[in-house]
Design a protein around this motif. Sequence first.
Motif, PDB file in Angstrom:
ATOM      1  N   VAL A 217       0.862  -1.184   0.000  1.00 27.72           N
ATOM      2  CA  VAL A 217       0.000   0.000   0.000  1.00 27.72           C
ATOM      3  C   VAL A 217       0.898   1.233   0.000  1.00 27.72           C
ATOM      4  O   VAL A 217       1.832   1.324   0.810  1.00 27.72           O
ATOM      5  CB  VAL A 217      -0.923   0.022   1.232  1.00 27.72           C
ATOM      6  N   PHE A 218       0.610   2.161  -0.903  1.00 23.04           N
ATOM      7  CA  PHE A 218       1.385   3.397  -1.023  1.00 23.04           C
ATOM      8  C   PHE A 218       0.455   4.594  -0.937  1.00 23.04           C
ATOM      9  O   PHE A 218      -0.587   4.630  -1.602  1.00 23.04           O
ATOM     10  CB  PHE A 218       2.125   3.427  -2.363  1.00 23.04           C
ATOM     11  N   ILE A 219       0.826   5.575  -0.129  1.00 23.57           N
ATOM     12  CA  ILE A 219       0.073   6.824  -0.080  1.00 23.57           C
ATOM     13  C   ILE A 219       1.028   8.009  -0.193  1.00 23.57           C
ATOM     14  O   ILE A 219       2.198   7.912   0.177  1.00 23.57           O
ATOM     15  CB  ILE A 219      -0.748   6.980   1.223  1.00 23.57           C
ATOM     16  N   SER A 220       0.520   9.101  -0.724  1.00 19.11           N
ATOM     17  CA  SER A 220       1.221  10.378  -0.595  1.00 19.11           C
ATOM     18  C   SER A 220       0.252  11.339   0.072  1.00 19.11           C
ATOM     19  O   SER A 220      -0.952  11.304  -0.183  1.00 19.11           O
ATOM     20  CB  SER A 220       1.680  10.914  -1.954  1.00 19.11           C
ATOM     21  N   THR A 221       0.777  12.180   0.937  1.00 19.09           N
ATOM     22  CA  THR A 221      -0.075  13.073   1.707  1.00 19.09           C
ATOM     23  C   THR A 221       0.793  14.158   2.338  1.00 19.09           C
ATOM     24  O   THR A 221       1.990  14.257   2.063  1.00 19.09           O
ATOM     25  CB  THR A 221      -0.858  12.288   2.783  1.00 19.09           C
ATOM     26  N   LEU A 222       0.185  14.987   3.169  1.00 18.93           N
ATOM     27  CA  LEU A 222       0.905  16.056   3.855  1.00 18.93           C
ATOM     28  C   LEU A 222       1.517  15.551   5.158  1.00 18.93           C
ATOM     29  O   LEU A 222       0.915  14.727   5.843  1.00 18.93           O
ATOM     30  CB  LEU A 222      -0.037  17.221   4.142  1.00 18.93           C
TER      31      LEU A 222
END
Length: 330
Positions: A217-222
């Motif tokens: 699982v990969f996420i990009s966020t602040l």
Amino acid sequence: MKEQDIRPQELLERYVELSAQDAKKYFSNVERRDVPCVACRAKDAIYQFSKYGFDYAICNKCDTLYQTPRPSPDAFEQFYRDSESSNYWANVFFPAVAEIRREKIVKPKVEGLSSLCDKIGLEVNNIIDIGAGYGVFLDEWRKRNPGTNMVAVEPSCSLANECRKKKLHVVESMAEQVSGYDDFADLVICFEVLEHVYNPLDFLNTLKNMARPGGYVFISTLCIDGFDLQILWDKSTQISPPHHINFISVKGFELLFKEAGLTDVQVLTPGKLDVDIVQNQIKKNPDLISNDTFLQKILNDDNKAIEFQKFLADNQLSSHAWVIGKKSKE
């Protein structure tokens, strides 16, 4: 890359203005309740500031900044469905910058994520993009990896149609309501969504369920540890309720992914805009760092500023975070 390239000032100012109006319209009289830390679930937080009628607190355990007390999920759902700021983002803001974002953000992101997969030895045959938007990422991923079976999950009817125009397989649904894709993907990806969701742990578990055993699982966020957020704090345009309510720390990401049962967690901060964002705000308000002569020397020297941004990215100190974790094979 400059902030103006992907967030033109006039469009950003209008979006912020509409967000403030919508905060009052949709949330002035709704019931709210205290919530634990959205990253580590601790119930030990200290109030920091209020913005557009939304209070933010920082967790004493993991330093995550999050919005609490929090309106109900139903209130947020109505806001995202009907609000003027949400419609403005989808129908005015993003279309105006979609192609420059393709060049400046999406293509490098495809290359970066492909390289990351190579490093961890992940062969991506099946990929699911949660909140696929205009489908630009999958469109570019297909050019680099033409054999990948791709699924775009997008709840917005208009955006789902944009994905279909790119001949992507679309599931027009909220991630939590998707069926038929359990244990399916080698890689589940989600860009710039986690800062919006009501319960990040529940959301992350939803993504994990779509990954195959041994998948990722990969996420990009602040990330609240980022330079521009730390310097600007409540004056940051990225802290924009009701849209952005979760600003997780590096430590918080590690704890959150662990709580979701994901292993081999890596937190990267490959951001490129922290310095430029702060420089832009200083032009409007020179008093922001008037007492910090050391920082002034860095930001006022183009070469030093470039090297400083590289330092931030290399040391988990940019506000743009990438987080990846592995689903157990058991």
